[in-house]
Write an enzyme that holds these catalytic residues in place. Structure first.
Site, short mmCIF file in Angstrom:
data_model
loop_
_atom_site.label_atom_id
_atom_site.label_comp_id
_atom_site.label_asym_id
_atom_site.label_seq_id
_atom_site.Cartn_x
_atom_site.Cartn_y
_atom_site.Cartn_z
N CYS A 185 0.85 -1.20 0.00
CA CYS A 185 0.00 0.00 0.00
C CYS A 185 0.88 1.24 0.00
CB CYS A 185 -0.91 0.00 1.23
SG CYS A 185 -1.98 1.46 1.35
N THR A 187 -0.62 4.45 0.16
CA THR A 187 -1.51 5.54 0.53
C THR A 187 -0.79 6.61 1.33
OG1 THR A 187 -3.50 4.18 0.49
CG2 THR A 187 -3.56 6.14 1.88
#
Length: 346
Positions: A185, A187
Site C-alpha cells: 500500500c 496511501t
C-alpha cells in the site's frame, strides 16, 4: 490545523513483556475464539485470522487451505457470479469465507444475484473501501444491514474510535482497521494520510468493545510476532495480505527470473490492479499501491504453522491459556530495536 502531540505506535515500536505462566507447553494454548455478533446474532467459532481480499491472497484455493485450520479468507471481488455461487454452495463452514464487495451499484447487483442463486449459502460479508470516512459509505452499510439483517458484516477501513463507533451503530458487526500499513500500500506516501497500526488497533478496539462490536486489524503484520501484538492490542480478528502472498494458493502472475519462480503481489489500488479490472488509472486519481514479485513460497501450509506456532508461543510467554486472554495479559514495552540483525535479516 491541529497537531496531536500524543505519541502513536506501530508494531515495530513495542515488544510484549513476559509474565509468569503455569503453561507447560504451547500445545495447551487454545487459539479458537467464540463470538456472537452484535447485529446478526450469528455465533462464530474459529481461529480469527483472515487472508485479505486481494486477488493475490483472497482466492478460493486459499479458502480451502486455511479452512483446514479454522482460519478464514475474505475473497476478492473479481470472480464471476457463477463461480461464487458454485463455491458458496459447497462451503460447509460458512465462516471460512467472506464475500467481499465495494459500494458501487455493480458490486451490489452481483452480490444480490449470487444471493438469489445460492440462498442461505453466504453468512459473512466484507464491505470494503479504502476510505471508510465518507457519508456514502456509512449510508451503504446502514442500508445493507436493513436489507440483510441476518448477515455478519465486516466494514472498513477506518483508524479512529469515532468512526469505529459510527460504523457499528450503522450495522457493522466487525470494523476493519488500517489505513496505509500494508506492505504493498502506498496511501501514506501518495496522500500523507494514515495512522500507526498498533495505536489504531488499541483505540478502535476500545471504541468497538464499548458498544459490543468487534474489530479486525488489517495490515502491517510482517511476522507472527506482529499478529500476537495485534491480538494483544485488542484486535478480535487480524487480516493478513503479504504474509499469505507468494504461495501456490495465492494466485497471481508467475514469472521466471534468474532461474527462480516469482509470483506477483500488488495492492488493489495499484496500477496493476486498476489496469486489470478498471481499464487503467482514472485521470482524477493516482495509484495508491505497488507491485512486487515474491519468490515462490510453495504451499501455504508451512506459513500457517509458523503463524499459529508463533501466536501460541506468545500466549505461553504471558500465561494466556486461551487467545481471548492475551489482551488482558499483555503489557507492551517501548523499544528502539526489536531484532539483532548482525548476521542479516530473517
Amino acid at each position: 490545523m491541529h497537531i496531536d502531540n500524543e505519541i502513536k505506535l506501530d508494531f515495530k515500536d513495542v515488544l510484549i513483556r513476559p509474565k509468569r505462566s503455569t503453561l507447560s507447553s504451547r500445545s495447551k494454548v487454545d487459539l479458537v475464539r467464540p463470538f456472537k455478533f452484535l447485529h446478526s446474532k450469528i455465533e462464530y467459532s474459529g481461529v480469527p485470522i483472515i487472508a485479505a481480499n486481494m486477488d493475490t491472497t483472497g482466492t478460493f484455493e486459499m479458502a480451502h487451505a486455511l479452512g483446514k485450520h479454522d482460519l478464514s479468507v475474505a475473497l476478492h471481488k473479481y470472480y464471476a457470479a457463477e463461480d461464487y455461487v458454485e463455491f458458496f454452495k459447497k462451503l460447509k463452514v460458512k465462516s471460512n469465507a467472506f464475500y467481499s464487495l465495494g459500494i458501487g451499484s455493480s458490486d451490489l447487483k452481483k452480490f444480490e444475484e449470487v444471493m438469489e442463486k445460492a440462498p442461505g449459502a453466504i453468512q459473512y460479508v466484507c464491505i470494503d473501501v479504502a476510505n471508510g470516512y465518507t457519508e456514502t459509505f456509512v449510508s451503504f452499510v446502514s442500508s445493507f444491514r436493513k436489507k440483510f439483517p441476518d448477515l455478519v458484516i465486516m466494514a472498513g477501513n477506518v483508524v479512529t474510535g469515532d468512526m469505529t463507533e459510527e460504523l457499528i451503530l450503522a450495522g457493522a458487526d466487525i470494523v476493519k482497521v488500517g489505513i496505509g500499513p500494508g506492505s504493498v500500500c502506498t496511501t501514506r506516501k501518495m496522500t500523507g494520510v494514515g495512522y500507526p497500526q498498533l495505536s489504531a488497533t488499541i483505540e478502535c478496539a476500545d471504541a468497538a468493545h464499548g458498544l459490543g462490536g468487534l474489530i479486525c486489524a488489517d495490515g502491517g503484520c510482517t511476522r507472527p510476532g506482529d499478529i500476537a501484538k495485534a491480538f494483544g492490542a485488542g484486535a478480535d480478528f487480524v487480516m493478513l495480505g503479504g504474509m499469505f502472498a507468494g504461495h501456490e494458493e495465492s494466485g497471481g502472475e508467475v514469472i521466471q527470473k534468474d532461474g527462480k519462480k516469482l509470483r506477483a503481489f500488488y495492492g488493489m489500488s495499484s496500477k496493476s490492479a486498476m489496469d486489470k479490472y478498471a481499464g487503467g488509472v482514472a485521470r482524477y486519481r493516482a495509484a495508491e499501491g505497488k507491485t512486487v514479485y515474491l519468490e515462490d513460497r510453495g504451499s501455504v501450509e508451512g506459513t500457517v504453522q509458523d503463524i499459529l506456532g508463533g501466536v501460541r508461543s506468545a500466549c505461553t510467554y504471558v500465561g494466556a491459556k486461551r487467545l481471548k486472554e492475551l489482551t488482558k495479559r499483555t503489557t507492551f514495552v517501548r523499544v528502539t530495536q526489536q531484532l539483532n540483525e548482525i548476521f542479516g535479516k530473517s
